[in-house]
Every structure is written in structure tokens, then in C-alpha cells.
Motif scaffolding. Sequence first.
Motif, PDB file in Angstrom:
ATOM      1  N   LYS A 115       0.893  -1.168   0.000  1.00 39.77           N
ATOM      2  CA  LYS A 115       0.000   0.000   0.000  1.00 39.77           C
ATOM      3  C   LYS A 115       0.927   1.211   0.000  1.00 39.77           C
ATOM      4  O   LYS A 115       1.550   1.546   1.002  1.00 39.77           O
ATOM      5  CB  LYS A 115      -0.924   0.019   1.215  1.00 39.77           C
ATOM      6  N   THR A 181      -2.476   3.171  -7.577  1.00 39.19           N
ATOM      7  CA  THR A 181      -3.346   4.088  -6.857  1.00 39.19           C
ATOM      8  C   THR A 181      -2.802   4.252  -5.444  1.00 39.19           C
ATOM      9  O   THR A 181      -2.644   3.262  -4.719  1.00 39.19           O
ATOM     10  CB  THR A 181      -4.789   3.561  -6.794  1.00 39.19           C
ATOM     11  N   GLN A 184      -3.905   2.378  -1.736  1.00 40.77           N
ATOM     12  CA  GLN A 184      -4.680   1.177  -2.059  1.00 40.77           C
ATOM     13  C   GLN A 184      -3.742  -0.019  -2.145  1.00 40.77           C
ATOM     14  O   GLN A 184      -2.633   0.087  -2.670  1.00 40.77           O
ATOM     15  CB  GLN A 184      -5.400   1.364  -3.396  1.00 40.77           C
ATOM     16  N   TRP A 185      -4.189  -1.171  -1.637  1.00 42.01           N
ATOM     17  CA  TRP A 185      -3.367  -2.365  -1.720  1.00 42.01           C
ATOM     18  C   TRP A 185      -3.248  -2.834  -3.169  1.00 42.01           C
ATOM     19  O   TRP A 185      -4.236  -2.885  -3.906  1.00 42.01           O
ATOM     20  CB  TRP A 185      -3.951  -3.501  -0.879  1.00 42.01           C
ATOM     21  N   HIS A 186      -2.020  -3.157  -3.562  1.00 41.15           N
ATOM     22  CA  HIS A 186      -1.729  -3.722  -4.873  1.00 41.15           C
ATOM     23  C   HIS A 186      -0.761  -4.879  -4.695  1.00 41.15           C
ATOM     24  O   HIS A 186       0.046  -4.904  -3.758  1.00 41.15           O
ATOM     25  CB  HIS A 186      -1.033  -2.709  -5.791  1.00 41.15           C
ATOM     26  N   ASP A 202      -1.182  -5.870 -10.192  1.00 39.88           N
ATOM     27  CA  ASP A 202      -2.368  -6.673  -9.861  1.00 39.88           C
ATOM     28  C   ASP A 202      -2.541  -7.841 -10.822  1.00 39.88           C
ATOM     29  O   ASP A 202      -3.650  -8.141 -11.292  1.00 39.88           O
ATOM     30  CB  ASP A 202      -3.616  -5.793  -9.826  1.00 39.88           C
TER      31      ASP A 202
END
Length: 291
Positions: A115, A181, A184-186, A202
Motif C-alpha cells: 500500500k 493508486t 490502495q493495496w496492490h 495486480d
Amino acid sequence: MAGKNSRCALILFVFVWVTEATGRQDPVAFLSAKEGLVALWDFREPSGMPRKAVGKGDFPLEERNGRIPRVEEGPLSGYAAHLDNQSFFSLPHDRTGALNVHGKMQGITVMAWVKWYGKTGFVGGMWNEYTDGGKRQYGLFVDLPHYNGANQVCGHVSATGGPTPPFPYSCDYSASKQQLTKGQWHVIAFTYDGTYIKSYLDGEFQERPPEPIKNTKGFPGLPEGLVHSKNPYYFSDGIGNNGSDFTVGAVVLQRGMGNFFNGLIGGLAVFDRVVEASEMQEISRMTMQPH
């Protein structure tokens, strides 16, 4: 060895229990069973403790520049390391063992669950940009804007350890077409097969057409600069055996440690092979499911 075997047995037990009880596979057990896994850290240990891996060794990462807090969120173990304020992890070169992936046609994959809150940041790998002219080897970054990688997943590889002639820095990195982003978790990753570096966001690889590369004009033999694709990035020189420490969250620059990662790291994995596109998608789907 007994401690390592005990942890692997515990992971297998949790995997079976969680799968039977909830129908959801345990992400750490799922990844631990993957072919070619060198190391997987899930950052479940509390602040002040070495962060240990499963795989071909436990590769304990030590905190540097102060304590690194553990927060209760993350796609793998439900925990993550919170890196900011110039903190990072390191493992000395003489203890890297199987993490010292190198060779002319050697494959590699580096993958992380992050994140990210913004700014150029190093996630993990063996990458030293200054000592003895540079000991660059391989590294996963986010946001390398100098050579067309702003806000993107960037996979760096070096054969010589030094900058890319005739430039002052190494420009040999792939950069995802997609942008991260912030907040946000990726799951982010790069692969290298001895010919091409590819960046994934992702679980998805998106090709970039040839484009002018910023900051390459006016160098000897390159009055108009470079034009090529950043994803995949062509690089056939291989991975050098250049002597860097393994670090997470920062690298050695001329001014000292820099490129500090700003955000949460909930997992980091290194494979000594290329994780193929379909498998990358599977890993993304499985590990990014809600708990």
C-alpha cells in the motif's frame, strides 16, 4: 533447520484448517508451495524482531534507522510493516545465499504486496547504486520517473553493477503501463527471463509501444535520445553477481541511503524463475481476496 521445518509444518496445518473451515486458501501456504520460491516474507513479526522468510532459508531482515512498526492489515498474514521516516530492512551480502540470483540467462521474479503512499520508493532486492561504482543486481521499485516510470511498477536489472553508458544512472528497467493508486493495496511484480524485463500490476501485464525516453537526449551518439518500449524492456546482458546486500525499503545512493519506500509492505517474494502471466493472475486473484 528444525525451526524452519516447524514453521513449514505450522503453515501447512493453518493452510488445511483455514481451507476446510472457510473455503479460502491460506495465501502464505499457497505461495510457499510454488516452484522456485527462494523466499517469502509476510511481515507478521512485531516491531523490534527480525522479519523471517519461508523458502530456501529464513533470511532474517534486520531493522535499520529505527524500529519499523507492524500494523494489523495486509493481504497475506493480516499484518504489514509500515515504512516511513527513512527506515528500512537489510540482510548482509554474505548471508544472502540463494537470494543472490544471477547469471546470463537466469530467470527471476520479485513480487510484493504494498500500500504505497507516494514518492519514489525501493521495495526489495539486491541494489546498491554507489559503493565501488555500483553493485546493482536486481530490484523492484515504484515510481521511477526519470526514464518514463512515474507512478508505475518498475523492475530493474543490471549486469555490470554500474550505470547504463553513457548515462549517469541505470535506465535498464521495465515500467508498467498502468499506474498505482496511492493508499490502495496492490500486488506488484517484475519478471526477467534473460532477454526481457516485464512489470505487472495486480497480476496484469500490459505492453507499452515504443516511446521517446526522457532525459536521454544529447548524450554521445544519441543526439535525439532513446526510443523503445518500457514494457517489456529488452535487456539481454543478464544479472550480474555484483555483491550487494539485500535490502527492503531503501537502497545505497551517493548521498547515503535513499529511495525510501513510503507505505505498507505486507509481503515480499523472490523466485529464481519466471512466474508466467497466467500464474501471476492466479496469484493476484488468490492473495488479494478479502479476509
